[in-house]
Design an enzyme around this catalytic site. Structure first.
Site, PDB file in Angstrom:
ATOM      1  N   THR A 156     -10.448   7.911   6.652  1.00 25.82           N
ATOM      2  CA  THR A 156     -10.149   8.200   8.068  1.00 25.82           C
ATOM      3  C   THR A 156      -8.635   8.288   8.286  1.00 25.82           C
ATOM      4  OG1 THR A 156     -10.199   5.873   8.768  1.00 25.82           O
ATOM      5  CG2 THR A 156     -12.279   7.098   8.885  1.00 25.82           C
ATOM      6  N   ILE A 212      -3.839  -1.634  -7.456  1.00 25.54           N
ATOM      7  CA  ILE A 212      -2.445  -2.091  -7.504  1.00 25.54           C
ATOM      8  C   ILE A 212      -1.681  -1.217  -8.486  1.00 25.54           C
ATOM      9  CG2 ILE A 212      -0.964  -4.016  -8.188  1.00 25.54           C
ATOM     10  CD1 ILE A 212      -3.194  -5.890  -7.211  1.00 25.54           C
ATOM     11  N   LEU A 213      -0.564  -0.683  -8.024  1.00 24.67           N
ATOM     12  CA  LEU A 213       0.227   0.217  -8.867  1.00 24.67           C
ATOM     13  C   LEU A 213       1.234  -0.573  -9.705  1.00 24.67           C
ATOM     14  CD1 LEU A 213       0.677   2.842  -6.057  1.00 24.67           C
ATOM     15  CD2 LEU A 213      -0.604   3.210  -8.184  1.00 24.67           C
ATOM     16  N   HIS A 245      -1.301  -0.891   5.859  1.00 27.84           N
ATOM     17  CA  HIS A 245      -2.074  -2.120   5.636  1.00 27.84           C
ATOM     18  C   HIS A 245      -2.535  -2.654   6.991  1.00 27.84           C
ATOM     19  CE1 HIS A 245      -3.584  -5.592   3.621  1.00 27.84           C
ATOM     20  NE2 HIS A 245      -2.940  -6.383   4.454  1.00 27.84           N
TER      21      HIS A 245
HETATM   22  C1  GAR Z   1      -7.698   1.042   6.154  1.00 29.83           C
HETATM   23  O1  GAR Z   1      -7.999   0.033   7.091  1.00 29.83           O
HETATM   24  C2  GAR Z   1      -6.406   0.725   5.430  1.00 29.83           C
HETATM   25  O2  GAR Z   1      -5.438   0.128   6.254  1.00 29.83           O
HETATM   26  C3  GAR Z   1      -6.879  -0.235   4.379  1.00 29.83           C
HETATM   27  O3  GAR Z   1      -8.078   0.341   3.914  1.00 29.83           O
HETATM   28  C4  GAR Z   1      -8.693   1.038   4.997  1.00 29.83           C
HETATM   29  C5  GAR Z   1      -9.016   2.431   4.530  1.00 29.83           C
HETATM   30  O4  GAR Z   1      -9.756   3.130   5.497  1.00 29.83           O
HETATM   31  N1  GAR Z   1      -5.893  -0.408   3.336  1.00 29.83           N
HETATM   32  C6  GAR Z   1      -5.651  -1.565   2.731  1.00 29.83           C
HETATM   33  O5  GAR Z   1      -6.265  -2.575   2.951  1.00 29.83           O
HETATM   34  C7  GAR Z   1      -4.517  -1.535   1.697  1.00 29.83           C
HETATM   35  N2  GAR Z   1      -4.141  -2.842   1.320  1.00 29.83           N
HETATM   36  P1  GAR Z   1      -9.841   4.711   5.461  1.00 29.83           P
HETATM   37  O6  GAR Z   1     -10.296   5.106   4.044  1.00 29.83           O
HETATM   38  O7  GAR Z   1     -10.875   5.066   6.474  1.00 29.83           O
HETATM   39  O8  GAR Z   1      -8.500   5.284   5.778  1.00 29.83           O
END
Ligand code: GAR
Length: 214
Positions: free
Chosen positions: A12, A91-92, A108
């Site tokens: 998203t 993790i990169l 994040h």
């Molecule tokens: C989002 O909430 C993003 O902030 C989080 O994963 C989700 C992905 O949603 N990322 C992390 O937690 C990174 N540490 P999406 O695939 O619908 O964009």
């Protein structure tokens, strides 16, 4: 500016980035979407927008170094000069992060430095905080850390479970990630002493953005 977006799931945030890049005043295009999961729903979003995709499945690599080398090759081959991590749950390595230093963003779903890493919504609820939110920042080798470009504050309501809080925060993510990418594409972001300086912060509309001006 040609951007590679890394995803692992629904995409998203990827969609929000696709949409902002379609705007005339965002001088950036998404040149590649990379997923480490073959079944990531976000791949279909990319294809629908006519964006090339590649799957770099971490399970088929012996170690992080070779996985990251494959990511780097994919990005470079596509001619991309910038990376947006958008729900990319790997993790990169330090080497990769160093190579893309100041040219790689992450989002994040917490107000970093609070609650980096996994299960951040559950941990925010458990901690009893009344405000959480989301952060767009330049990526550094440390997990979910780096100079902050934009943050949005989101209330944690008394009856929130993880899902309800995540959904409320996700809406804010979809506002600040495109905004941050647009600011960068327009050349309005500088990093000074590991802090972000934004030219004309007035463009921040309805969200908390680092108000420091250059
Ligand atoms: C989002 O909430 C993003 O902030 C989080 O994963 C989700 C992905 O949603 N990322 C992390 O937690 C990174 N540490 P999406 O695939 O619908 O964009």
């Amino acid at each position: 500016m040609k951007v590679a977006v890394f995803i692992s799931g629904r995409g998203t945030n990827l969609q929000a980035l696709i949409d902002v890049c379609a705007q005339e005043d965002t001088p950036a295009e998404i040149g590649l979407v990379v997923s480490n999961r073959p079944a990531a729903q976000g791949l279909a979003r990319a294809s629908a927008a006519g964006i090339p995709t590649v799957v770099v499945d971490h399970k088929t690599y012996d170690d992080r170094e070779s996985f990251d080398a494959a990511l780097d090759t994919a990005v470079t081959r596509a001619g991309c000069d910038f990376i947006c991590l958008a729900g990319f749950m790997r993790i990169l390595t330090e080497d990769f992060t160093r190579k893309w230093r100041d040219r790689m963003l992450n989002i994040h779903p917490s107000l970093i430095p609070a609650f980096p890493g996994l299960n951040c919504h559950a941990r925010a609820i458990e901690a009893g905080v009344m405000i959480s939110g989301c952060t767009v920042h330049f990526a550094r080798p440390e997990l979910d850390a780096g100079p902050v470009i934009a943050q949005a504050a989101v209330p944690v309501l008394p009856d929130d479970d993880e899902e309800a809080l995540a959904a409320r925060i996700l809406e804010a993510e979809h506002r600040i990630y495109p905004m941050a990418l647009k600011l960068i594409a327009q050349g309005r972001i500088r990093i000074v002493n590991e802090r972000v300086r934004i030219q004309d912060g007035s463009m921040a509309d309805g969200m908390l953005v680092n108000p420091a001006k250059s």
